[in-house]
Design a protein around this motif. Structure first.
Motif, PDB file in Angstrom:
ATOM      1  N   SER A   1       1.232  -1.301  -0.216  1.00  0.00           N
ATOM      2  CA  SER A   1      -0.315  -0.152   0.326  1.00  0.00           C
ATOM      3  C   SER A   1       1.258   1.079  -0.261  1.00  0.00           C
ATOM      4  CB  SER A   1      -0.278   0.340   1.120  1.00  0.00           C
ATOM      5  OG  SER A   1      -0.193  -0.087   2.590  1.00  0.00           O
ATOM      6  N   ASN A   2       1.815   1.666   0.592  1.00  0.00           N
ATOM      7  CA  ASN A   2       2.850   2.656   0.578  1.00  0.00           C
ATOM      8  C   ASN A   2       4.380   2.164   0.463  1.00  0.00           C
ATOM      9  OD1 ASN A   2       3.845   5.146   0.986  1.00  0.00           O
ATOM     10  ND2 ASN A   2       3.196   4.492   3.232  1.00  0.00           N
TER      11      ASN A   2
ATOM     12  N   CYS B   1      -4.115  -0.566   4.013  1.00  0.00           N
ATOM     13  CA  CYS B   1      -4.930  -0.440   2.688  1.00  0.00           C
ATOM     14  C   CYS B   1      -4.833   0.152   2.642  1.00  0.00           C
ATOM     15  CB  CYS B   1      -5.000  -1.903   2.081  1.00  0.00           C
ATOM     16  SG  CYS B   1      -3.783  -3.291   2.457  1.00  0.00           S
TER      17      CYS B   1
ATOM     18  N   LYS C   1      -3.532   4.083   2.574  1.00  0.00           N
ATOM     19  CA  LYS C   1      -2.281   3.585   1.184  1.00  0.00           C
ATOM     20  C   LYS C   1      -0.849   4.484   1.514  1.00  0.00           C
ATOM     21  CE  LYS C   1      -5.484   1.958  -2.504  1.00  0.00           C
ATOM     22  NZ  LYS C   1      -5.643   2.408  -3.466  1.00  0.00           N
TER      23      LYS C   1
END
Length: 286
Positions: free
Chosen positions: A116-117, A181, A184
């Protein structure tokens, strides 16, 4: 899309898990290869673990190596936990379940950030070195389990309490990962003091249910681990310490968020609660 470092960690985690299963699998298939050379199963696991770490040392360098050895460690612990929960004496089976839950939590922390990141990805994303207090708390729970198992063996056998704890851990884990998620690039393991250009206020998905779903998930996950172990002392201590930690953490984070988003965050506070019991967060008018 999973980044390269995330893919590497996933391959290592799965590979280590499968390798930890291999002696048991061969035994069940009727092969006797390992038994010819190793009389002690734990010595065999030690040799296997050393070999996969030597392989990682030869194959990777730098950041990739640091990822690999942590993912291999967690994958192997995950596999050992499953084996314990299936094959160990009944009073050790709940410790196997706990071990599997613990390893999967720390690994999926890294995996969720990688997914997500990825820009925020670091070795600390495994949160294996979360804090000294976290490490001490884990060790105390192991000590309580071992002592109580010795004197009250029946107390540590699988029961509805331990299975409820497992369910609580699974639900807490899912909620936390959904939060990561959903947020993010807005999610970070460290509370941010400065607002970045792409930092947004996330209020949809699980954030429409509670303001701090990642903390809520972790809070109930931590309590669930002690229910799995059926540790009455650490259950009380974990609940108290986790509540205190998240009470302070939410206050600090919400002061920051109010500085970042002002009236938008005030309105969000009015609509949605923190999700944590008896924690209302920081209110400007309070």
């Amino acid at each position: 899309m999973l980044c390269r470092d995330g893919t590497l960690s996933l391959i290592c985690f799965i590979a280590a898990s499968l390798i930890s299963f291999s002696p048991e699998l061969q035994f069940r298939l009727g092969f006797n290869i390992y038994a010819t050379y190793f009389k002690n199963i734990w010595f065999l696991h030690a040799v296997q673990y050393i070999l996969i770490n030597v392989s990682a040392l030869l194959a990777f360098r730098g950041f990739a190596y640091q990822i690999a050895i942590r993912a291999l460690f967690l994958g192997y612990v995950f596999g050992i936990g499953i084996l314990l929960s299936i094959n160990a004496p009944s009073s050790w089976q709940v410790f196997g379940i706990y071990t599997t839950v613990l390893a999967s939590f720390h690994y999926t922390e890294f995996l969720a950030i990688a997914w997500s990141n990825p820009a925020a990805l670091s070795i600390d994303s495994f949160i294996l070195n979360h804090s000294v207090a976290y490490g001490i708390a884990a060790c105390l729970s192991w000590i309580e389990f071992i002592i109580e198992r010795h004197y009250f063996n029946v107390m540590k056998r699988p029961s509805l309490v331990s299975y409820f704890g497992l369910l609580l851990c699974i639900c807490g884990e899912i909620l936390r990962k959904l939060a990561m998620c959903t947020a993010k690039h807005n999610f970070n393991h460290v509370v941010q003091n400065e607002k970045s250009d792409n930092h947004e206020l996330v209020t949809h998905g699980v954030y429409n249910v509670c303001r701090h779903p990642s903390y809520v998930g972790w809070f109930y996950w931590s309590i669930g681990t002690q229910l799995i172990l059926q540790n009455p002392l650490c259950l009380f201590a974990y609940a108290l310490m986790s509540w205190s930690f998240f009470h302070d953490r939410v206050l600090i984070e919400e002061i920051t968020l109010l500085n970042f988003f002002g009236e938008d965050y005030v309105q969000y506070q009015e609509r949605v609660g923190t999700g944590l019991p008896f924690i209302s967060g920081y209110k400007i008018n309070s």
